[in-house]
Write an enzyme that holds these catalytic residues in place. Structure first.
Site, mmCIF file in Angstrom:
data_model
loop_
_atom_site.group_PDB
_atom_site.id
_atom_site.type_symbol
_atom_site.label_atom_id
_atom_site.label_comp_id
_atom_site.label_asym_id
_atom_site.label_seq_id
_atom_site.Cartn_x
_atom_site.Cartn_y
_atom_site.Cartn_z
ATOM 1 C CB THR A 44 -33.887 -32.200 81.444
ATOM 2 O OG1 THR A 44 -32.942 -31.370 81.468
ATOM 3 C CG2 THR A 44 -33.654 -33.629 81.810
ATOM 4 C CG ASP A 60 -32.488 -36.035 78.539
ATOM 5 O OD1 ASP A 60 -32.318 -35.060 77.506
ATOM 6 O OD2 ASP A 60 -32.790 -35.437 79.500
ATOM 7 N NE ARG A 62 -30.155 -33.377 72.157
ATOM 8 C CZ ARG A 62 -30.688 -33.607 71.319
ATOM 9 N NH1 ARG A 62 -31.936 -32.805 71.069
ATOM 10 N NH2 ARG A 62 -30.545 -34.669 70.201
ATOM 11 C CE LYS A 76 -29.500 -33.479 80.809
ATOM 12 N NZ LYS A 76 -30.609 -33.303 79.910
ATOM 13 N N GLY A 90 -33.377 -27.832 84.266
ATOM 14 C CA GLY A 90 -33.035 -26.170 84.720
ATOM 15 C C GLY A 90 -31.604 -25.902 84.023
ATOM 16 C CB SER A 172 -38.265 -28.914 78.050
ATOM 17 O OG SER A 172 -37.064 -29.957 77.816
ATOM 18 C CG ASP A 210 -38.410 -31.491 74.778
ATOM 19 O OD1 ASP A 210 -37.365 -31.417 75.650
ATOM 20 O OD2 ASP A 210 -38.635 -30.339 74.203
ATOM 21 C CB SER A 213 -35.207 -34.714 76.032
ATOM 22 O OG SER A 213 -35.899 -33.516 76.676
#
Lengths: 278, 147
Positions: A44, A60, A62, A76, A90, A172, A210, A213
């Site tokens: 994330t 985000d 995803r 999220k 996580g 991430s 990243d 995400s």
């Protein structure tokens, strides 16, 4: 069915019966070849910022499962209390369940005491819960909310570490998002104009840099007047447009024969309850 | 009513030091060897492998919490406070149904304060929803120490 070798009733809570079997299976299959299913991670970018009269949280949408995008519109930002929301990074299931438990506990508390819960309470409950399991519950959480003492953001790590900071990014994509936040954060920003744009840009930087995400950006603005959960705040430019309709026309499958069986119902008992419509 | 044989030695003796190993003393049947009829086959290699790192700490979690709370209380208020509370806990622990029936533990929960919190032990593996039942005679004999 009564089992003749059970001496005590099962203990509630986590069940570790299969852990030896799993270890043996992994050893037997060799390194790298085990086909154990991997948990769904959110991979994330989440961010939070304390501003002049509230808190802005962003995330985000995803959710990935190794190399495949499992959910393009994953939520999220979880509800904890009317004045507290929590972003989770996580393992998706761990963040979901932990935040649900936290929310239930805070609801019970506010019913018992008649007060609104404080953000520091939520952070303490989370910290105790996560420390008890020594990091086995993979939940990195950003707790943000407004209570009678002001607006706060806490970071809670999977091993139970707690951090109180004015701005925060996790997941991430946190390095990219943190870069944007470090550059443009000012204390006591105006919520509507600057803070939302800042969080949006931070999440966008995370999405761009990243792989884990992506897709849309959700924003949640919490002030003492109320909560504004904007989902999605900004949709991604790379949406896939379906070229065709994939529904089958009626008549595609030929009907060979048709048989109707009536279900005989018998009226056994009838009660009429009058409704107050005045 | 069945008599309860209480362990009068206190909290430390109730801590489980290990996951029970079949084939060694505690689970021995009447002849000193492992009771294959009731416990099934055992394999020493299986029992010696490390189980999950959390298994032991979760088994003893409630006891450790109680110990921690009582020690803190003793340090703050003196010896009388945990003594009185432990007396109440001991009394509440005796209000149980027969071993094979699910007991609500309402008094114990109220004393501990867990009736106002929800944790994983309320959601996962709820004994009230268990599909299997233990054999009543064997469970009562085990509880009374006759087995």
């Amino acid at each position: 069915m009564a089992l003749s070798h059970v001496f005590e009733s099962p203990v509630p809570g986590f069940n570790f019966e299969n852990s030896t079997r799993n270890l043996l299976l992994e050893d037997a299959l060799g390194e790298g070849k085990s086909n154990a299913p991997k948990p769904l991670k959110t991979g994330t970018t989440i961010a939070g910022v304390v501003c002049k009269d509230g808190v802005v949280l962003g995330a985000d949408t995803r959710a990935t499962s190794s190399e495949v995008v499992a959910d393009k519109m994953c939520a999220k930002i979880h509800y904890i209390a009317p004045n507290i929301y929590c972003c989770g990074a996580g393992t998706a299931a761990d963040t979901e369940k932990t935040t649900e438990l936290l929310s239930s506990n805070l609801t019970i508390f506010s019913m018992n005491s008649g007060r609104n819960p404080r953000v520091v309470m939520a952070a303490n409950i989370l910290q105790n819960m996560l420390f008890r399991y020594h990091g086995a519950i993979g939940a990195n959480l950003i707790l943000g909310g407004v209570d009678c003492t002001g607006s706060h953001i806490y970071r809670v790590g999977p091993y139970g570490s707690m951090d109180k900071v004015p701005y925060l990014a996790m997941g991430s994509g946190d390095l990219a998002a943190m870069g944007v936040l470090e550059d443009r954060f000012k204390p006591r920003m105006e919520v509507l104009k600057e803070a939302k744009t800042l969080v949006r840009d931070a999440i966008r930087a995370g999405i761009m840099s990243d792989l884990g995400s992506g897709n849309n950006i959700d924003i949640c603005v919490i002030t003492s007047k109320g909560v504004d959960y904007i989902r999605p705040y900004q949709e991604s430019e790379y949406k896939d447009n379906r070229q065709k309709k994939y529904k089958y026309k009626p008549g595609t499958t030929p009907v060979l024969c048709e048989k109707v069986v009536r279900l005989e119902l018998e009226l056994v008992h009838e009660t009429v309850q009058k409704m107050e419509t005045s | 009513m069945s008599h309860q044989i209480e362990n009068s030695r206190g909290l430390r003796s109730q801590l489980k030091d290990s996951v029970p190993v079949a084939g060694l003393c505690p689970q021995a049947g009447p002849y000193g060897v492992q009771d294959t009829l009731r416990r099934g086959f055992s394999s020493v290699k299986n029992e010696l492998l490390p189980s999950h790192p959390l298994e032991l700490s979760e088994k003893n979690f409630q006891l450790n919490q109680d110990k921690l709370n009582f020690t803190t209380l003793r340090n703050i208020q003196g010896l009388h406070a945990p003594l009185k509370l432990q007396m109440e806990y001991r009394a509440a622990r005796q209000i149980q149904r027969l071993p094979f029936l699910p007991s609500s533990n309402l008094a114990l929960d109220t004393l501990r304060g867990t009736d106002e919190t929800i944790g994983f032990e309320d959601i996962l593996n709820d004994p009230a929803q268990c599909e299997l039942m233990g054999e009543p005679h064997i469970m009562t004999e085990y509880k009374l120490g006759l087995l």
